[in-house]
Enzyme design. Structure first.
Site, PDB file in Angstrom:
ATOM      1  N   GLY A 140       0.257  -1.294 -13.126  1.00 41.49           N
ATOM      2  CA  GLY A 140       0.327  -2.694 -13.534  1.00 41.49           C
ATOM      3  C   GLY A 140       1.553  -3.388 -12.981  1.00 41.49           C
ATOM      4  O   GLY A 140       2.097  -2.983 -11.958  1.00 41.49           O
ATOM      5  N   SER A 141       2.001  -4.414 -13.689  1.00 38.89           N
ATOM      6  CA  SER A 141       3.082  -5.264 -13.182  1.00 38.89           C
ATOM      7  C   SER A 141       4.446  -4.622 -13.435  1.00 38.89           C
ATOM      8  O   SER A 141       4.615  -3.763 -14.306  1.00 38.89           O
ATOM      9  CB  SER A 141       3.043  -6.619 -13.869  1.00 38.89           C
ATOM     10  OG  SER A 141       3.427  -6.478 -15.222  1.00 38.89           O
ATOM     11  N   GLU A 163       3.016   2.841 -11.831  1.00 37.62           N
ATOM     12  CA  GLU A 163       2.828   2.361 -10.456  1.00 37.62           C
ATOM     13  C   GLU A 163       2.859   0.845 -10.580  1.00 37.62           C
ATOM     14  O   GLU A 163       1.983   0.251 -11.188  1.00 37.62           O
ATOM     15  CB  GLU A 163       1.499   2.917  -9.931  1.00 37.62           C
ATOM     16  CG  GLU A 163       1.330   2.774  -8.446  1.00 37.62           C
ATOM     17  CD  GLU A 163       0.717   1.439  -8.119  1.00 37.62           C
ATOM     18  OE1 GLU A 163       1.480   0.451  -8.017  1.00 37.62           O
ATOM     19  OE2 GLU A 163      -0.509   1.381  -7.963  1.00 37.62           O
ATOM     20  N   CYS A 199      -2.975  -2.784  -4.826  1.00 33.91           N
ATOM     21  CA  CYS A 199      -1.530  -2.506  -4.864  1.00 33.91           C
ATOM     22  C   CYS A 199      -0.997  -2.291  -3.454  1.00 33.91           C
ATOM     23  O   CYS A 199       0.181  -2.450  -3.191  1.00 33.91           O
ATOM     24  CB  CYS A 199      -1.231  -1.240  -5.656  1.00 33.91           C
ATOM     25  SG  CYS A 199      -2.200  -1.038  -7.139  1.00 33.91           S
ATOM     26  N   GLU A 206       6.335  -9.229  -4.878  1.00 37.75           N
ATOM     27  CA  GLU A 206       4.890  -9.171  -4.674  1.00 37.75           C
ATOM     28  C   GLU A 206       4.194 -10.441  -5.187  1.00 37.75           C
ATOM     29  O   GLU A 206       4.463 -10.904  -6.300  1.00 37.75           O
ATOM     30  CB  GLU A 206       4.334  -7.956  -5.435  1.00 37.75           C
ATOM     31  CG  GLU A 206       2.835  -7.733  -5.203  1.00 37.75           C
ATOM     32  CD  GLU A 206       2.298  -6.552  -6.009  1.00 37.75           C
ATOM     33  OE1 GLU A 206       2.956  -6.136  -6.982  1.00 37.75           O
ATOM     34  OE2 GLU A 206       1.214  -6.054  -5.661  1.00 37.75           O
TER      35      GLU A 206
END
Lengths: 363, 363
Positions: free
Chosen positions: A98-99, A122, A159, A248
């Site tokens: 996730g974030s 991650e 991702c 990102e």
């Protein structure tokens, strides 16, 4: 010595992978393979899908006669639900995709427990690509179009989406940019998975629109859940001075960074935070330049590629889907591939044990 | 895929192992073997020894033409020195052997960094032993004397010192206790390594002297750096109610816990915190009882033993010197043996790389 399961594992569903990374996704499979019971915290973006998959898992448990406690699904979008799961004394490790913000908050809770537990998060990546001069000379158009395809795959919700291209300024960079732009123009509008992802994408675009350090190459408005691609460019100097350009943007947004020399590429590479992937596009004549980049790139990422796009992640023994922080919270781990099981086992030494008392796999 | 070094590692000298676990000890050897530069924070208990060993390492670096930055020694007993080392942005992991208090403080600093790093702390253990009925019937005296020997080895300054014996109450327990007491009485006074260790040992004894839940079996005063052995006993009920009885006393202090049944042993085992080692002493006739304990003990420790004493730690492939918290901060790791190198490497996937660009060990 044998690796033994570490105990109950909490798995967090991912907004962008309702199947491959949620209720019965990679983390769950790895934990079960390690011999650990799993408590899934379903993602609020897809509670129905989570429920259907959980019912299938429970049916399989019944059919195979596994203990019922081996799998549970907890639903609830409130942050307190996730916090309660990772703070429960019986939970011994956490798998998360996730974030950065949400992941770091859960990581901190895990580290602050009376008995700290590992948090395998991650947390995303901009996955920079470095385009070397000889490769650009011979195939700038092909590379630009290929990048656009990788950038828009699945509406950019991977991702491993390559958000940044680093190129030498000049005519080849112009050809690359034009080809990427043309390919993006020809891309059909795509629908994102959730309103939240779509809003974050529009916010990310807004971040780019409002700064003087970038020049728009191709921008299109996005409304509702539709995501249209966006392309910007900047210089190496601007990139190094504006830290936010390296954050990102989840979706089909690309940034071309034009630098003056391969040495500036190396400087830029040194400045990158941890990544899931880094990529070099090169021809045989680029070998000496690529050799300058490689020792830096392999310190920055869990997977380094030559002449490919990082978006696809194969489930194989040699896969590493992870990397230095903030790509992941645990740089020795991968959340995809056979090695992902290793996160949920611990070595135990059996000294002078009679055979009857050893675990079955040691006997 | 290949394992690559993670970067500079900070190693903390241990008060109890000036050689095996300090300047050029196990953590330093493992980090260097992984390809990582090492910054040692020397322990203030033995600055001179640390300096002599560091000079030998530096001479070896010069002789072999290694880069000079591969090893440094930082001295200074103040807590700020250690904090500065683990918070330095270039440090990527920490190896530590020491107390729970000091270790947890450094663990927290590592987790709270902007870029969190792994802290591999080995924080001690009471290493409980479970003595099964048949073994006690045939050799209670031998076991009691053997325990006393293990307990007093090196003035009790081993992380793997077996501080607790769990026995079935009755005549065999009396024989065991008497034999242990006799062996302790015959032990010569020993000198501890530092004033700090000796004071902590006296404080630990004080903790036992001042509670009604334990009965002294054999106690002797200790002054200065001299450590005399002490032996206490208690019941399973008292042990379960008084959490402090399970805390490590670093030195030759033993506690016998008398229980009413093997079932009570199992209850006691379930209540233990994470340990470096757990031990079963058994005869063939104890197999069924031992089989009840084994699944619990292997979840509590990094190394489980049958019919041995845990004090000696062999440097071999199969060694696990670590375990669930608070024995260590990282239950997947060992600080002794070949696997200790694994703490300081991270996997990197090389996708489609030309042979010339691969690390030498992959080529």
């Amino acid at each position: 010595m044998v690796e033994r399961p570490i105990g109950p594992v909490a798995v967090f569903g991912a907004s962008n992978f309702p199947l491959a990374f949620s209720t019965a996704g990679g983390d769950t499979a790895a934990a079960l393979a390690a011999g650990c019971p799993v408590v899934v915290k379903g993602h609020s973006a897809h509670p129905g899908t989570g429920e259907i998959v959980a019912e299938a898992v429970l049916a399989a448990i019944e059919k195979t006669g596994m203990p019922k406690g081996v799998f549970s699904l907890v639903q609830g979008g409130d942050r307190h639900v996730g916090a309660a799961v990772v703070q429960h004394p019986r939970i011994k490790a956490v798998g998360f995709t996730g974030s950065l913000g949400g992941g770091r908050a859960l990581f901190d809770l895990c580290a602050q427990r009376p008995e700290p537990i590992p948090f395998f998060g991650e947390l995303g990546s901009v996955n920079p690509m470095f385009l070397m001069p000889e490769a650009m000379k011979t195939r700038a158009e092909e590379l630009g179009a290929g990048w656009a395809g990788s950038l828009t795959m699945g509406a950019g919700q991977f991702c491993t989406n390559p958000g940044i291209s680093v190129v030498l300024d000049g005519a080849d960079a112009d050809r690359y940019t034009a080809a990427a732009k043309a390919a993006l123009e020809a891309t059909d509008p795509q629908t994102m998975l959730t309103d939240g992802i779509a809003k974050a994408y529009r916010d990310g675009k807004e971040r780019f629109e409002t700064r003087n350090s970038v020049r728009p190459v191709y921008t299109t408005p996005s409304e509702g859940r539709v995501a249209n691609p966006n392309l910007y460019e900047t210089t190496g100097d601007n990139y190094l001075q504006d830290h936010a350009l390296g954050e990102e943007v989840f979706g089909p947004l690309g940034l071309i960074v034009r630098v003056g020399s391969v040495e500036e590429m190396v400087t830029l590479a040194k400045g990158f935070e941890g990544q899931l992937t880094t990529t070099i596009h090169m021809d045989a004549g680029d070998m000496a330049d690529a050799a300058k980049l490689t020792p830096i790139l392999e310190r920055k990422a869990g997977r380094v590629l030559v002449n490919g796009f990082p978006t696809g992640v194969e489930v194989v023994d040699s896969m590493v889907h992870g990397g230095p922080y903030p790509a992941s919270t645990n740089f020795g781990a991968t959340s995809v591939g056979t090695m992902s099981i290793r996160r949920f086992v611990r070595p135990v030494s059996y000294q002078n044990f009679p055979k009857e008392l050893l675990p079955e796999d040691l006997q």
